[in-house]
Enzyme design. Structure first.
Site, PDB file in Angstrom:
ATOM      1  N   ARG A 149      49.375   0.335  -6.842  1.00  0.00           N
ATOM      2  CA  ARG A 149      49.845   0.394  -8.001  1.00  0.00           C
ATOM      3  C   ARG A 149      48.871   1.229  -8.921  1.00  0.00           C
ATOM      4  O   ARG A 149      47.611   1.321  -9.604  1.00  0.00           O
ATOM      5  CB  ARG A 149      51.432  -0.275  -8.878  1.00  0.00           C
ATOM      6  N   MET A 173      49.494   3.325   4.973  1.00  0.00           N
ATOM      7  CA  MET A 173      50.998   2.805   4.521  1.00  0.00           C
ATOM      8  C   MET A 173      51.994   3.966   4.711  1.00  0.00           C
ATOM      9  O   MET A 173      52.059   5.258   4.237  1.00  0.00           O
ATOM     10  CB  MET A 173      50.687   2.991   3.133  1.00  0.00           C
ATOM     11  N   TYR A 176      52.503   9.709  -6.977  1.00  0.00           N
ATOM     12  CA  TYR A 176      52.481   8.839  -5.924  1.00  0.00           C
ATOM     13  C   TYR A 176      52.675   6.752  -5.980  1.00  0.00           C
ATOM     14  O   TYR A 176      51.830   6.792  -7.234  1.00  0.00           O
ATOM     15  CB  TYR A 176      51.665   9.267  -4.194  1.00  0.00           C
ATOM     16  N   GLU A 177      52.953   6.929  -5.136  1.00  0.00           N
ATOM     17  CA  GLU A 177      53.253   4.917  -5.119  1.00  0.00           C
ATOM     18  C   GLU A 177      54.245   4.768  -6.284  1.00  0.00           C
ATOM     19  O   GLU A 177      54.276   3.819  -7.202  1.00  0.00           O
ATOM     20  CB  GLU A 177      51.514   4.179  -5.742  1.00  0.00           C
ATOM     21  N   GLY A 178      55.745   5.653  -6.605  1.00  0.00           N
ATOM     22  CA  GLY A 178      56.217   5.728  -7.806  1.00  0.00           C
ATOM     23  C   GLY A 178      56.170   6.392  -8.459  1.00  0.00           C
ATOM     24  O   GLY A 178      54.930   6.299  -9.591  1.00  0.00           O
TER      25      GLY A 178
END
Length: 571
Positions: A294, A161, A428-430
């Site tokens: 997430r 990604m 990561y992933e927000g």
């Protein structure tokens, strides 16, 4: 110490706590019988504890390196990945028509938990492929599905990604990568991406990059971004590997942990790519992968917590140090403070794991039934599962170092690796702050309906436990009411920054109350003096009260955050 896969723990949570029977009762997932679930969990556990866990230290001590443009992975990782792919573990929940098992995502979640405990660095690789599989299944054209999905599911190819750029971290809309039409249905993709986990490796096969870039007519910000499949090697029509694409690994990031996972700086120089989804709708397609990731990242935190807990418990049962007022084993587990640390680790591990599996059950029910209330439940639980799972991973692994005392600071014990490896999961992933803001903003756009529906269930469970477990039921009921009142207050705030100012403590409080709920459910299913009841009492007495202070913080407002000027802060 060797890792022991907690198969019986998963079975108990699935059967007694999060209602997996609802998933198995649907037409879509009717094959997820108790025997099938037992077999999947047992075999996955065997793979993780016997094959993958021995690789964990290798990844730390013998990190991935970039040599002459080729990423060389840690010793044993290629063989470990081969065992994962040949066992079909990447495609547990992937569509059967493309070679997957077609089983519930809840079982994938349990597998990702175990693989993260065994070897988090290697476990990142199949997690990324799983997310890409879901994104392609939902958004890719048929020809792309037919070409890529069977190979991603089998592990012949792997997925990545590509979002982040040096000047655009969480602000994805600030990206500069561009895509120019080639005139033949493909696009020339150019730009640089950073923090690309498993951007390359020496396992063979293809590395399939999902890349966010802007078309020439793309509007500024996230609304003008498109998503492209940009493979390392351009496939021939029969799926064999053709010529190398115009992309390369510039360097590997030097990280505090996860040394076995090559985190790449990727450069795309007019690389050939194909559109996934609609033009300018790339974020919608990418969010399919990100939402999958997430929950997966939350589970990485939980798995790392489990590895750290097992490591610390084994040390505490072996280490002899000092006398205690109680008769016991003669080891440090007799000390009250060591008990406090270990029980906190175990209680939070159960709470976070139950939240994650409940989220997975909601995802499966949404897919199987199409009912919007299940989709809303999954959406609400996703930021909680991600943030609380990774916060638990950090706290538990840090406490694991403390249990080891001075030896925890010595790398040879392996305790510090869990803490170093898991730290990035909260980023990561927000980041977890972004997860919290998502919870109090986007996830409350329904007027709080999904949140209140969940709180109604917590209340009903507490009510049903009255008379048999009053000492647990009453505190959970009271905590739930306090959370309900805070949620009502939150929804009444017209200034979104007031919500954001209290978002992190609000999310933590929500998780705390859910943890009490799931501990109570576990206790209700067990006999009078069972260990789950004892653990539930520890959680309710010592950890659940955190929600009071957290909700007080959540409702302070934002004024005090801006009272000091930047000049005041530097004074």
């Amino acid at each position: 110490m060797p890792y022991a896969a907690p198969v019986s723990e998963f079975r108990y949570i699935l059967d007694k706590v999060v209602g997996f029977d609802q998933v198995a009762a649907t037409d879509l997932f009717g094959e997820a019988t108790p025997d099938t679930v037992e077999a999947i969990l047992t075999e996955a556990g065997r793979l993780c504890q016997d094959v993958l866990a021995p690789l964990n230290r290798s990844g730390d001590l013998d990190p991935a390196v970039l040599e002459n443009g080729v990423v060389r992975t840690s010793k044993g990782f290629a063989e470990g990945f081969k065992a994962i792919s040949e066992g079909g573990w990447i495609g547990i929940s992937a569509p059967a028509e493309f070679g997957g098992m077609g089983l519930p995502h809840t079982l994938t979640t349990a597998f990702n938990d175990m693989i993260s405990a065994a070897c988090l660095s290697l476990g990142l690789n199949p997690l990324l492929s799983q997310g890409q599989i879901e994104a392609l299944e939902a958004h890719a054209p048929d020809w792309m599905k037919e070409l890529y999905l069977p190979r991603l599911i089998s592990g012949e190819w792997t997925g990545t990604m590509n979002l982040t750029e040096p000047q655009a971290g969480s602000d994805v809309g600030a990206l500069r990568s561009k895509a120019e039409p080639n005139g033949d249905g493909s696009y020339a993709v150019s730009g640089q991406k950073i923090f690309i986990s498993w951007g390359d490796h020496d396992f063979g096969g293809n590395v399939c990059h999902l890349v966010l870039a802007r078309l020439p007519d793309g509007a500024p910000g996230t609304r003008g971004i498109s998503l492209f499949m940009v493979p390392k090697y351009i496939p021939n029509e029969d799926g064999s590997l053709g010529e190398a694409n115009s992309l390369r690994v510039v360097s590997l990031e030097h990280k505090m942990g996860l040394h076995g996972s090559p985190t790449c700086v990727m450069e795309f120089s007019g690389a050939k790519g194909w559109l996934v989804g609609e033009e300018h709708k790339g974020m919608a397609a990418m969010f399919t992968m990100m939402n999958n990731a997430r929950l997966g990242v939350g589970v990485q935190g939980i798995g790392a917590a489990d590895g750290a807990y097992q490591h610390a418990l084994a040390y505490a049962l072996d280490r002899k140090q000092g006398a205690t007022p109680v008769e016991g084993t003669g080891t440090i587990i007799d000390h009250a403070d060591v008990r406090r640390m270990l029980l906190t680790m175990k209680a939070d591990l159960f709470a976070s794991r139950s939240i994650a599996l409940a989220c997975a059950v909601a995802l499966d029910m949404a897919k199987a039934t199409g009912k919007p209330e299940w989709a809303a439940r999954a959406a609400l639980l996703t930021p909680i599962a991600k943030a609380f799972g990774t916060d638990t991973g950090m706290r538990v692994s840090e406490t694991g170092v403390q249990v080891h005392g001075g030896m925890g600071f010595i790398e040879e014990t392996g305790a510090a690796q869990f803490s170093r490896d898991v730290r990035v999961t909260a980023i990561y992933e927000g980041t977890n702050g972004i997860q919290a803001m998502d919870l109090v903003a986007r996830k409350m756009m329904d007027g709080g309906d999904a949140a209140f529906a969940l709180l109604d269930e917590v209340e009903a469970t507490a009510e049903s436990a009255r008379g048999t477990l009053d000492d647990l039921a009453e505190p959970v009921w009271q905590a739930n009411e306090t959370l309900r009142e805070a949620t009502e207050w939150l929804l009444g705030q017209g200034d979104m920054n007031v919500r954001f100012a209290g978002a992190v403590p609000y999310l933590s409080a929500f998780a705390r109350v859910l943890g009490g709920h799931y501990h109570l459910k576990a206790a209700m299913e067990e006999g009078e003096d069972g260990p789950r009841r004892k653990l539930a009492r520890f959680y309710v007495n010592r950890l659940l009260p955190d929600h009071v202070g957290l909700l007080a913080q959540a409702m302070v407002g934002s004024d005090d955050l801006y009272a000091l000027t930047p000049e005041d802060m530097t004074a």
